[in-house]
Write a protein that holds these residues in place. Sequence first.
Motif, PDB file in Angstrom:
ATOM      1  N   GLY A 134      -1.264  52.598 -30.339  1.00  0.00           N
ATOM      2  CA  GLY A 134      -2.624  52.094 -30.490  1.00  0.00           C
ATOM      3  C   GLY A 134      -3.108  51.257 -29.332  1.00  0.00           C
ATOM      4  N   ILE A 135      -2.230  50.910 -28.390  1.00  0.00           N
ATOM      5  CA  ILE A 135      -2.615  50.099 -27.229  1.00  0.00           C
ATOM      6  C   ILE A 135      -2.570  50.964 -25.974  1.00  0.00           C
ATOM      7  CG2 ILE A 135      -2.102  48.053 -25.842  1.00  0.00           C
ATOM      8  CD1 ILE A 135      -3.002  47.495 -28.753  1.00  0.00           C
ATOM      9  N   VAL A 136      -3.681  50.972 -25.228  1.00  0.00           N
ATOM     10  CA  VAL A 136      -3.733  51.789 -24.011  1.00  0.00           C
ATOM     11  C   VAL A 136      -2.943  51.120 -22.892  1.00  0.00           C
ATOM     12  CG1 VAL A 136      -5.937  52.837 -24.613  1.00  0.00           C
ATOM     13  CG2 VAL A 136      -5.898  50.704 -23.281  1.00  0.00           C
ATOM     14  N   MET A 137      -2.447  51.961 -21.975  1.00  0.00           N
ATOM     15  CA  MET A 137      -1.625  51.473 -20.866  1.00  0.00           C
ATOM     16  C   MET A 137      -2.112  52.099 -19.557  1.00  0.00           C
ATOM     17  SD  MET A 137       2.218  51.801 -22.476  1.00  0.00           S
ATOM     18  CE  MET A 137       2.935  50.914 -21.091  1.00  0.00           C
ATOM     19  N   LYS A 138      -1.765  51.426 -18.471  1.00  0.00           N
ATOM     20  CA  LYS A 138      -2.035  51.968 -17.139  1.00  0.00           C
ATOM     21  C   LYS A 138      -0.962  51.428 -16.194  1.00  0.00           C
ATOM     22  CE  LYS A 138      -5.586  52.293 -13.534  1.00  0.00           C
ATOM     23  NZ  LYS A 138      -6.951  51.887 -13.126  1.00  0.00           N
ATOM     24  N   ASP A 139      -0.372  52.299 -15.416  1.00  0.00           N
ATOM     25  CA  ASP A 139       0.692  51.906 -14.484  1.00  0.00           C
ATOM     26  C   ASP A 139       1.818  51.162 -15.196  1.00  0.00           C
ATOM     27  OD1 ASP A 139      -0.837  53.008 -12.437  1.00  0.00           O
ATOM     28  OD2 ASP A 139      -1.848  51.101 -12.043  1.00  0.00           O
ATOM     29  N   GLY A 140       2.102  51.592 -16.430  1.00  0.00           N
ATOM     30  CA  GLY A 140       3.204  51.008 -17.189  1.00  0.00           C
ATOM     31  C   GLY A 140       2.901  49.679 -17.858  1.00  0.00           C
ATOM     32  N   LYS A 141       1.668  49.198 -17.751  1.00  0.00           N
ATOM     33  CA  LYS A 141       1.315  47.906 -18.342  1.00  0.00           C
ATOM     34  C   LYS A 141       0.271  48.084 -19.446  1.00  0.00           C
ATOM     35  CE  LYS A 141       2.236  45.255 -14.128  1.00  0.00           C
ATOM     36  NZ  LYS A 141       1.663  44.357 -13.092  1.00  0.00           N
ATOM     37  N   PRO A 142       0.478  47.442 -20.585  1.00  0.00           N
ATOM     38  CA  PRO A 142      -0.502  47.543 -21.666  1.00  0.00           C
ATOM     39  C   PRO A 142      -1.762  46.760 -21.333  1.00  0.00           C
ATOM     40  CG  PRO A 142       1.183  45.944 -22.238  1.00  0.00           C
ATOM     41  CD  PRO A 142       1.626  46.581 -20.931  1.00  0.00           C
ATOM     42  N   PHE A 143      -2.872  47.181 -21.942  1.00  0.00           N
ATOM     43  CA  PHE A 143      -4.142  46.451 -21.773  1.00  0.00           C
ATOM     44  C   PHE A 143      -4.093  45.246 -22.705  1.00  0.00           C
ATOM     45  CE2 PHE A 143      -8.714  47.281 -20.368  1.00  0.00           C
ATOM     46  CZ  PHE A 143      -9.059  45.944 -20.470  1.00  0.00           C
ATOM     47  N   LYS A 144      -3.574  44.151 -22.210  1.00  0.00           N
ATOM     48  CA  LYS A 144      -3.395  42.940 -23.004  1.00  0.00           C
ATOM     49  C   LYS A 144      -4.094  41.783 -22.307  1.00  0.00           C
ATOM     50  CE  LYS A 144       0.234  39.983 -24.977  1.00  0.00           C
ATOM     51  NZ  LYS A 144      -0.351  39.980 -26.322  1.00  0.00           N
ATOM     52  N   VAL A 145      -5.051  41.158 -22.984  1.00  0.00           N
ATOM     53  CA  VAL A 145      -5.806  40.036 -22.414  1.00  0.00           C
ATOM     54  C   VAL A 145      -5.953  38.936 -23.466  1.00  0.00           C
ATOM     55  CG1 VAL A 145      -7.108  41.302 -20.662  1.00  0.00           C
ATOM     56  CG2 VAL A 145      -7.933  41.255 -23.013  1.00  0.00           C
ATOM     57  N   ASP A 146      -6.250  37.752 -22.968  1.00  0.00           N
ATOM     58  CA  ASP A 146      -6.387  36.580 -23.843  1.00  0.00           C
ATOM     59  C   ASP A 146      -7.846  36.125 -23.869  1.00  0.00           C
ATOM     60  OD1 ASP A 146      -5.206  34.520 -25.494  1.00  0.00           O
ATOM     61  OD2 ASP A 146      -5.647  33.126 -23.855  1.00  0.00           O
TER      62      ASP A 146
ATOM     63  N   LYS B 143      -9.446  46.245 -30.569  1.00  0.00           N
ATOM     64  CA  LYS B 143      -8.206  46.964 -30.901  1.00  0.00           C
ATOM     65  C   LYS B 143      -8.506  48.417 -31.240  1.00  0.00           C
ATOM     66  CE  LYS B 143      -3.926  46.426 -33.525  1.00  0.00           C
ATOM     67  NZ  LYS B 143      -3.194  45.627 -34.537  1.00  0.00           N
ATOM     68  N   GLU B 144      -9.715  48.671 -31.735  1.00  0.00           N
ATOM     69  CA  GLU B 144     -10.093  50.046 -32.081  1.00  0.00           C
ATOM     70  C   GLU B 144     -10.139  50.958 -30.866  1.00  0.00           C
ATOM     71  OE1 GLU B 144     -12.949  50.667 -35.526  1.00  0.00           O
ATOM     72  OE2 GLU B 144     -13.623  48.736 -34.749  1.00  0.00           O
ATOM     73  N   ILE B 145     -10.270  50.384 -29.677  1.00  0.00           N
ATOM     74  CA  ILE B 145     -10.263  51.229 -28.467  1.00  0.00           C
ATOM     75  C   ILE B 145      -8.980  51.004 -27.667  1.00  0.00           C
ATOM     76  CG2 ILE B 145     -12.777  51.336 -28.338  1.00  0.00           C
ATOM     77  CD1 ILE B 145     -12.636  49.305 -26.009  1.00  0.00           C
ATOM     78  N   GLY B 146      -8.015  50.317 -28.278  1.00  0.00           N
ATOM     79  CA  GLY B 146      -6.706  50.201 -27.649  1.00  0.00           C
ATOM     80  C   GLY B 146      -6.478  48.968 -26.800  1.00  0.00           C
ATOM     81  N   ILE B 147      -7.337  47.950 -26.954  1.00  0.00           N
ATOM     82  CA  ILE B 147      -7.164  46.705 -26.192  1.00  0.00           C
ATOM     83  C   ILE B 147      -6.494  45.662 -27.074  1.00  0.00           C
ATOM     84  CG2 ILE B 147      -8.364  44.797 -25.062  1.00  0.00           C
ATOM     85  CD1 ILE B 147     -10.463  46.772 -24.124  1.00  0.00           C
ATOM     86  N   ASP B 148      -5.397  45.100 -26.584  1.00  0.00           N
ATOM     87  CA  ASP B 148      -4.628  44.085 -27.315  1.00  0.00           C
ATOM     88  C   ASP B 148      -5.156  42.706 -26.915  1.00  0.00           C
ATOM     89  OD1 ASP B 148      -2.824  42.575 -28.663  1.00  0.00           O
ATOM     90  OD2 ASP B 148      -1.058  43.198 -27.514  1.00  0.00           O
ATOM     91  N   LEU B 149      -5.914  42.112 -27.816  1.00  0.00           N
ATOM     92  CA  LEU B 149      -6.567  40.832 -27.508  1.00  0.00           C
ATOM     93  C   LEU B 149      -5.896  39.703 -28.284  1.00  0.00           C
ATOM     94  CD1 LEU B 149      -9.186  39.667 -26.040  1.00  0.00           C
ATOM     95  CD2 LEU B 149     -10.233  39.721 -28.299  1.00  0.00           C
TER      96      LEU B 149
END
Length: 518
Positions: A356-368, A389-395
């Motif tokens: 459910g979390i999108v990734m790029k270059d081996g890193k998840p899209f995770k922001v605070d 989260k519905e579009i795969g961003i881990d906030l």
Amino acid sequence: MKRTFTLLFLTMIVFALILSGCGGKKAKKGNREIIVAAISEPDSVDVHRTSSMGDANSALYDPLMKYDDNGNIVGNLVKEYTVSPDGKEVTFELKEVVEFHSGKPVNAEAVKKSFERLMESSPFKTNAGDISKIEVVSEYVFKITWNEPFAPFFTNATSDYLSPIDVSVLDSNGEGFEKNPSATGALKLKEIKRGDSLVYEPSDKYDWGKEGPGFDKVTYRFIPDEETRILEFKKGNVDVLGSVPYQYIEELEKEDGVTIVRVPNYVLSYLGWNNKKPIFQDVRVRQAIAMAIDRDAIISNTFRGEAKPVFGPLPPATFGYSEKIEEMARSKYAKDLDKAKQLLSEAGWKDKNKDGIVMKDGKPFKVDLWVDDDPANQRAAQIIQNQLKEIGIDLSISVKESATIIEQTPKGAHDMLLWGFGWLDADVLNFLLFGEGKSTRLHYEVEEIYSLLEKGALEMDQEKRLKLYEDAQKLLVEQSPWVPLYVKENITAIRNFEEFEIHPRRNLIMWENVKVAK
């Protein structure tokens, strides 16, 4: 060219509440003291040192200009002014009857010294424009000369940030205002209890009219905890409850003797981020975030419908707002999860692990996400968290004191923030949000945008100004460096008043129109 204050942008609506028979619980104080419960304590009462103004510190000040009942900008401390043909000089004539709280006259020399301190050290000194000199023409006449015309000055002069202070109370270093404050507002500060309260009394130098002030004392109590504020109001220990939690409005409306005051707020809340962070460099990512946001869901679940969605860069109350831009933004960024996911995928962000979390270059899209300690804002942040989260961003969410957010965001310490701004002129896009060297929260400075904003500040023709701001807003909508969200209603609960008025533009208590019930 002599004017009589006709610069005007929008129709002003004054919500004057003349209340009668608001009995209910009587205050236990046995006098005409008013206790106001506020969420946050201002970092300073010194208008040249604070980072924000609100009810708790604005009452000390009275602006040079003000809005009349028809929305025109007219003189307040100023009687009249004259603009030179090239727009670089304005000569101001002050009213001769005004005194500071100290009893000293508000004359040209005093205003000049106040402006000099403002320009030297205030974080909001850009609101005065690029002033080259200030001259005392006579005891009550002064002239300001700018290096370039500065069209927003008259709007800015309706705010407290340009209000004069009595610099004679300062020490040899130009400090110490909090120990001995003196300005021109309706209230005079008596006591500061840091972390607890501010205590005021009506200024005997203020023009209260024939009947005089309708109260003897005002105490601002700072109560961040929502439940505690409500409980204190219900117990009768608080007379004015600002920023009523939305879930309590219906309940308080049923309380004996309680009146709910609704005033449209001019503060635009937004979801922002540090655009210098690599994760936000791709415009498709920024647009995807905008398309994931459902404003109506936030408004209905957090604010019980007491807010209006805004899609464009400016709220309706601000000069420069364009219905055309608002519709353009609404059409482009209405919630569309499929389109948002497509944009993220095109930008290289994909759900490779099927978690459910999108990734790029081996890193998840995770922001605070940083949010202040207002419980309503925290609830809004949680909804945004679920929507992204519905579009795969881990906030993740971090609750910070407002002072910390104000201090740390210019350093770029944040990923995202839930924040807001309130200003009545489109120049706010320049001096606070997207101007060159001034984008302290969003860190987004693009020449094609800030050059238009700079031209807008110089243009004295109002129609030409509007066109420049419209062009700048089109670029902001397309480039999506943030997500404008909504304008909340300002909800205040009161009891024990015969009269009580809140200014609809400034959203501040108008103390000259407040009278405690007998």
